[in-house]
Write a protein that holds these residues in place. Structure first.
Motif, short mmCIF file in Angstrom:
data_model
loop_
_atom_site.label_atom_id
_atom_site.label_comp_id
_atom_site.label_asym_id
_atom_site.label_seq_id
_atom_site.Cartn_x
_atom_site.Cartn_y
_atom_site.Cartn_z
N GLU A 16 -42.64 -28.17 -53.28
CA GLU A 16 -43.33 -27.76 -52.06
C GLU A 16 -44.10 -26.47 -52.29
O GLU A 16 -43.84 -25.73 -53.25
CB GLU A 16 -42.33 -27.60 -50.91
CG GLU A 16 -41.73 -28.92 -50.47
CD GLU A 16 -40.91 -28.79 -49.20
OE1 GLU A 16 -40.34 -27.70 -48.96
OE2 GLU A 16 -40.83 -29.77 -48.44
N VAL A 17 -45.05 -26.19 -51.39
CA VAL A 17 -45.91 -25.02 -51.53
C VAL A 17 -45.60 -24.01 -50.44
O VAL A 17 -45.43 -24.37 -49.27
CB VAL A 17 -47.40 -25.42 -51.49
CG1 VAL A 17 -48.30 -24.19 -51.54
CG2 VAL A 17 -47.72 -26.36 -52.65
N SER A 18 -45.52 -22.76 -50.86
CA SER A 18 -45.25 -21.64 -49.95
C SER A 18 -46.42 -20.69 -49.96
O SER A 18 -47.19 -20.62 -50.93
CB SER A 18 -43.98 -20.90 -50.40
OG SER A 18 -43.80 -19.69 -49.69
N ALA A 19 -46.55 -19.93 -48.88
CA ALA A 19 -47.47 -18.79 -48.85
C ALA A 19 -46.70 -17.53 -49.22
O ALA A 19 -45.47 -17.51 -49.17
CB ALA A 19 -48.09 -18.64 -47.47
N GLN A 20 -47.42 -16.50 -49.60
CA GLN A 20 -46.79 -15.24 -49.97
C GLN A 20 -46.70 -14.26 -48.80
O GLN A 20 -46.05 -13.22 -48.92
CB GLN A 20 -47.57 -14.59 -51.12
CG GLN A 20 -47.60 -15.40 -52.39
CD GLN A 20 -48.42 -14.74 -53.48
OE1 GLN A 20 -48.72 -13.55 -53.44
NE2 GLN A 20 -48.80 -15.52 -54.49
N ASN A 21 -47.32 -14.61 -47.69
CA ASN A 21 -47.34 -13.72 -46.53
C ASN A 21 -47.95 -14.47 -45.36
O ASN A 21 -48.63 -15.49 -45.55
CB ASN A 21 -48.17 -12.46 -46.83
CG ASN A 21 -48.11 -11.43 -45.72
OD1 ASN A 21 -47.07 -11.25 -45.09
ND2 ASN A 21 -49.21 -10.77 -45.45
N SER A 22 -47.70 -13.99 -44.15
CA SER A 22 -48.39 -14.53 -42.97
C SER A 22 -48.45 -13.45 -41.90
O SER A 22 -47.69 -12.48 -41.92
CB SER A 22 -47.68 -15.78 -42.43
OG SER A 22 -46.36 -15.47 -41.99
N GLY A 68 -51.03 -27.59 -45.07
CA GLY A 68 -49.83 -28.30 -45.51
C GLY A 68 -48.76 -27.43 -46.10
O GLY A 68 -47.83 -27.93 -46.77
N VAL A 69 -48.84 -26.12 -45.88
CA VAL A 69 -47.83 -25.20 -46.41
C VAL A 69 -46.55 -25.33 -45.60
O VAL A 69 -46.58 -25.44 -44.37
CB VAL A 69 -48.37 -23.74 -46.36
CG1 VAL A 69 -47.27 -22.73 -46.65
CG2 VAL A 69 -49.52 -23.59 -47.34
N LYS A 70 -45.41 -25.30 -46.28
CA LYS A 70 -44.11 -25.51 -45.62
C LYS A 70 -43.27 -24.23 -45.53
O LYS A 70 -42.35 -24.15 -44.72
CB LYS A 70 -43.31 -26.56 -46.38
CG LYS A 70 -43.97 -27.93 -46.44
CD LYS A 70 -44.02 -28.59 -45.07
CE LYS A 70 -44.67 -29.97 -45.14
NZ LYS A 70 -43.88 -30.95 -45.91
N TRP A 71 -43.57 -23.23 -46.39
CA TRP A 71 -42.75 -22.04 -46.48
C TRP A 71 -43.62 -20.79 -46.53
O TRP A 71 -44.81 -20.86 -46.86
CB TRP A 71 -41.89 -22.07 -47.76
CG TRP A 71 -40.82 -23.10 -47.77
CD1 TRP A 71 -40.94 -24.41 -48.17
CD2 TRP A 71 -39.47 -22.93 -47.35
NE1 TRP A 71 -39.75 -25.06 -48.04
CE2 TRP A 71 -38.81 -24.17 -47.54
CE3 TRP A 71 -38.73 -21.86 -46.86
CZ2 TRP A 71 -37.47 -24.36 -47.24
CZ3 TRP A 71 -37.39 -22.04 -46.57
CH2 TRP A 71 -36.77 -23.27 -46.75
N VAL A 72 -43.01 -19.64 -46.24
CA VAL A 72 -43.68 -18.36 -46.42
C VAL A 72 -42.66 -17.33 -46.87
O VAL A 72 -41.51 -17.32 -46.42
CB VAL A 72 -44.40 -17.90 -45.13
CG1 VAL A 72 -43.42 -17.70 -43.97
CG2 VAL A 72 -45.21 -16.63 -45.38
N ILE A 73 -43.07 -16.48 -47.82
CA ILE A 73 -42.24 -15.37 -48.28
C ILE A 73 -42.53 -14.16 -47.41
O ILE A 73 -43.69 -13.76 -47.28
CB ILE A 73 -42.55 -15.03 -49.76
CG1 ILE A 73 -42.26 -16.23 -50.66
CG2 ILE A 73 -41.75 -13.81 -50.22
CD1 ILE A 73 -42.77 -16.06 -52.10
#
Length: 307
Positions: A112-118, A139-144
């Motif tokens: 799966e693909v995550s973002a590094q920030n939001s 389609g991003v599922k996660w964020v750090i």
């Protein structure tokens, strides 16, 4: 084991020690020592199951940070797509924003693909920020969130990070919630105080812990090559789980995955993964090397203990 390390930590977590003691005489090689002394049980699990204190699946995230080009990321994705990965692991990679589409459109569904920030709320007049809605559109599922580089370089505060996590969760993203202490804080015996304060900021804001993975990343170990010993990492992870039990709920504590980050690589991941409360990893530099990242993912095999 008759008693868990989490239960052993139930008394006196906040008492600082005047000096940084090692957990046992075998860990004197470590450059950094823990601020608490814990008894180490000599008994071994006898279960033929995955020996994790948390009840969730092993989780490994790759934080690519501000690295990569179209060509280098194409090669990295190709390496990951061809790697043989153990099935009992959730795997997430977090490319820079500008490469999210490229990765999402080319990487195997296994990852799966995550973002590094939001951003902390819905998009608008916030130059340079990326909204949760935009991430979901890709389609991003996660964020750090709460990574030390955001805290200590960008200047994000605990309360702000907690609000960002709450908004992302409310809008349906999973959150990799980072916490961790600076070197001077560890040396002053404040490791638990710092981690608990950062945890409280999340707990005060988030609607639920169902889609949160906690990443313990001692700042002194990120990108330095200095890794917390397995005993040091386990000590803090057990304390985090104990804090969740006391301050969130007895149901959340065992379900929440607590992963370790800080110069994790293919050479040390198997020993770290053996520890009961280490439920996976958040990997920096080593995640930019496909074969090595695959090795780290496959360290889940060291969780399995013989009957």
């Amino acid at each position: 084991m008759a008693t868990s390390l989490a239960s052993q930590l139930s008394v006196g977590l906040r008492r600082p020690s005047p000096k940084l003691d090692s957990l046992n005489s075998q860990s004197t090689h470590s450059l950094f020592h823990s601020n608490l002394r814990l008894p180490i049980s000599s008994s071994k699990p006898s279960r033929s199951v995955i020996a994790m204190a948390g009840s969730g699946k092993f989780f490994v995230g790759g934080n690519w940070k501000c690295n990569g080009t179209k060509d280098s990321i194409s090669k990295l994705v190709a390496d990951l797509n061809s790697a043989k990965l153990e099935p009992d692991v959730d795997v997430v990679v977090a490319p820079p924003f500008v490469y999210i589409d490229q990765v999402k459109n080319s990487i195997t569904d296994r990852i799966e693909v995550s973002a590094q920030n939001s951003w902390v709320s819905k998009g608008g007049a916030f130059t340079g920020e990326i909204s949760v809605e935009q991430l979901k559109d890709h389609g991003v599922k996660w964020v750090i969130l709460g990574h030390s580089e955001r805290r200590h370089i960008i200047g994000e505060k605990d309360e702000f990070i907690g609000k960002k996590a709450a908004y992302a969760l409310t809008e349906g993203l999973g959150v990799i919630a980072c916490i961790g202490e600076l070197l001077e804080e560890r040396e002053a015996g404040k490791t638990f105080d710092v981690c608990f304060q950062q945890l409280k900021a999340y707990a005060d804001a988030v609607p639920s812990w169902d889609n949160i993975v906690i990443a313990y990343e001692p700042v002194w170990a990120i990108g330095t090559g200095k890794v917390a010993s397995p005993e040091q990492a386990q000590e803090v992870h057990a304390a985090i789980r104990d804090w969740l039990q006391k301050n969130v709920s007895a149901e959340v504590a065992p379900k929440t995955r607590i992963i370790y980050g800080g110069s994790v690589n293919g050479g040390n991941s198997f020993e770290l993964a053996k520890k009961e409360d280490i439920d996976g990893f958040l990997v920096g530099g080593a995640s930019l090397k496909g074969p090595e990242f695959a090795t780290i993912i496959n360290s889940v095999t060291s969780k399995k203990v013989a009957a």
